[in-house]
Design a protein around this motif. Structure first.
Motif, PDB file in Angstrom:
ATOM      1  N   PRO A   1       5.523  -0.600  -4.680  1.00 54.92           N
ATOM      2  CA  PRO A   1       6.425   0.061  -3.730  1.00 54.92           C
ATOM      3  C   PRO A   1       6.052   1.503  -3.379  1.00 54.92           C
ATOM      4  O   PRO A   1       6.197   1.904  -2.224  1.00 54.92           O
ATOM      5  CB  PRO A   1       7.785   0.005  -4.436  1.00 54.92           C
ATOM      6  N   ASN A   2       5.569   2.286  -4.340  1.00 49.20           N
ATOM      7  CA  ASN A   2       5.243   3.683  -4.014  1.00 49.20           C
ATOM      8  C   ASN A   2       4.060   3.772  -3.053  1.00 49.20           C
ATOM      9  O   ASN A   2       4.034   4.638  -2.165  1.00 49.20           O
ATOM     10  CB  ASN A   2       4.963   4.484  -5.287  1.00 49.20           C
TER      11      ASN A   2
ATOM     12  N   ILE B   1       1.691   4.207   2.572  1.00 50.60           N
ATOM     13  CA  ILE B   1       1.035   3.580   3.717  1.00 50.60           C
ATOM     14  C   ILE B   1       1.922   3.686   4.954  1.00 50.60           C
ATOM     15  O   ILE B   1       1.441   3.945   6.067  1.00 50.60           O
ATOM     16  CB  ILE B   1       0.678   2.116   3.390  1.00 50.60           C
ATOM     17  N   GLY B   2       3.226   3.496   4.767  1.00 52.38           N
ATOM     18  CA  GLY B   2       4.152   3.670   5.882  1.00 52.38           C
ATOM     19  C   GLY B   2       4.116   5.082   6.425  1.00 52.38           C
ATOM     20  O   GLY B   2       4.110   5.295   7.650  1.00 52.38           O
ATOM     21  N   ASP B   3       4.090   6.065   5.533  1.00 49.76           N
ATOM     22  CA  ASP B   3       4.002   7.468   5.965  1.00 49.76           C
ATOM     23  C   ASP B   3       2.740   7.710   6.790  1.00 49.76           C
ATOM     24  O   ASP B   3       2.762   8.416   7.805  1.00 49.76           O
ATOM     25  CB  ASP B   3       3.998   8.404   4.746  1.00 49.76           C
ATOM     26  N   ILE B   4       1.633   7.141   6.331  1.00 46.56           N
ATOM     27  CA  ILE B   4       0.344   7.370   7.013  1.00 46.56           C
ATOM     28  C   ILE B   4       0.330   6.698   8.384  1.00 46.56           C
ATOM     29  O   ILE B   4      -0.137   7.289   9.367  1.00 46.56           O
ATOM     30  CB  ILE B   4      -0.805   6.873   6.125  1.00 46.56           C
ATOM     31  N   ILE B   5       0.853   5.470   8.476  1.00 43.79           N
ATOM     32  CA  ILE B   5       0.913   4.804   9.783  1.00 43.79           C
ATOM     33  C   ILE B   5       1.772   5.616  10.746  1.00 43.79           C
ATOM     34  O   ILE B   5       1.408   5.817  11.917  1.00 43.79           O
ATOM     35  CB  ILE B   5       1.458   3.370   9.643  1.00 43.79           C
TER      36      ILE B   5
ATOM     37  N   GLY C   1      -3.299  -1.387  -4.682  1.00 50.00           N
ATOM     38  CA  GLY C   1      -2.850  -0.357  -3.758  1.00 50.00           C
ATOM     39  C   GLY C   1      -3.965   0.606  -3.376  1.00 50.00           C
ATOM     40  O   GLY C   1      -4.087   1.018  -2.208  1.00 50.00           O
ATOM     41  N   GLN C   2      -4.787   0.961  -4.350  1.00 48.72           N
ATOM     42  CA  GLN C   2      -5.922   1.846  -4.065  1.00 48.72           C
ATOM     43  C   GLN C   2      -6.951   1.155  -3.173  1.00 48.72           C
ATOM     44  O   GLN C   2      -7.542   1.777  -2.296  1.00 48.72           O
ATOM     45  CB  GLN C   2      -6.558   2.302  -5.381  1.00 48.72           C
TER      46      GLN C   2
END
Length: 231
Positions: free
Chosen positions: A165-166, A171-175, A136-137
């Motif tokens: 999942p977290n 990533i969804g928030d950033i997109i 993830g990182q």
């Protein structure tokens, strides 16, 4: 912003992309969808000049991209995060980000603070080698590297693949932030339907190298999902 017209691509004698037509308006997030092996990654690599097009057009802000080699396309404002991230594992986080700085038209010397606002973990791990980060990182690093030169179009190939999942939520928030708040145009390949519905306003489905359906994400119906997306 991005207009693909009658695009054809071959692997040797194999015809992989068939007369693809896709348009992505300025400020829109479009999700390229389809089962594995249907040509999604091939299309992205052709957009970036990593694979040759046989015929057709790829216009970015009116510029014919097929005239430019792969290393020039980022200088026009296009950032690409490939499937599998492809960071440099032996280089530090800081060195990976500096490589991103060099990709754009402007030669920035300092990593923009915006990158660390979006991905605070990268600031904490600047001196760590990229290969020592979690999956993830590493994905956050790959996206941060792509954003380092402040692109106009962000292309992401399976950004949630193999991610906990977290981090997927982050990533969804950033997109969503980049697209909806900052107006960045995004082209996304994504298999996870809930994620795609959350971040994208439009979709295009590829099946056996052909664009078989496209429209607003709200128009993606159960028949399309059953016919082209369900495994």
């Amino acid at each position: 912003m991005l207009h693909i017209e009658s695009l054809n691509q071959f692997y040797g004698e194999s015809h992989t992309l068939w007369d693809i037509n896709v348009t992505i308006p300025q400020g829109v997030c479009l999700c390229l969808m389809g089962r594995n092996g249907m040509g999604k990654t091939t299309l992205l690599k052709t957009l970036m000049g990593l694979l040759p097009a046989k015929s057709g057009q790829i216009l970015f802000e009116g510029e014919q991209l097929l005239h430019y080699p792969a290393d020039i396309r980022p200088k026009l404002g296009i950032a690409y995060v490939p499937q599998g991230r492809e960071i440099f594992p032996q280089l530090t986080v800081e060195e990976n980000l500096h490589i991103g700085l060099m990709a754009g038209k402007e030669k920035f010397k300092e990593i923009p603070e915006k990158i660390f606002q979006l991905f605070p973990v990268l600031k904490q791990m600047l001196k760590r080698r990229g290969g020592d980060l979690s999956g993830g990182q590493q994905q956050q690093l790959a996206i941060g590297r792509a954003l380092a030169f402040n692109p106009k179009l962000l292309i992401l190939d399976e950004p949630t693949e193999g991610i906990q999942p977290n981090i997927v939520r982050e990533i969804g928030d950033i997109i969503c932030h980049l697209n909806q708040d900052e107006g960045m145009t995004v082209l996304l390949v994504e298999q996870k339907l809930p994620f795609a519905r959350r971040v994208a306003q439009e979709f295009c489905i590829l099946d056996k190298g052909r664009a078989v359906s496209s429209g607003k994400m709200t128009e993606l119906n159960d028949d399309m999902i059953q016919n082209y997306l369900t495994v």
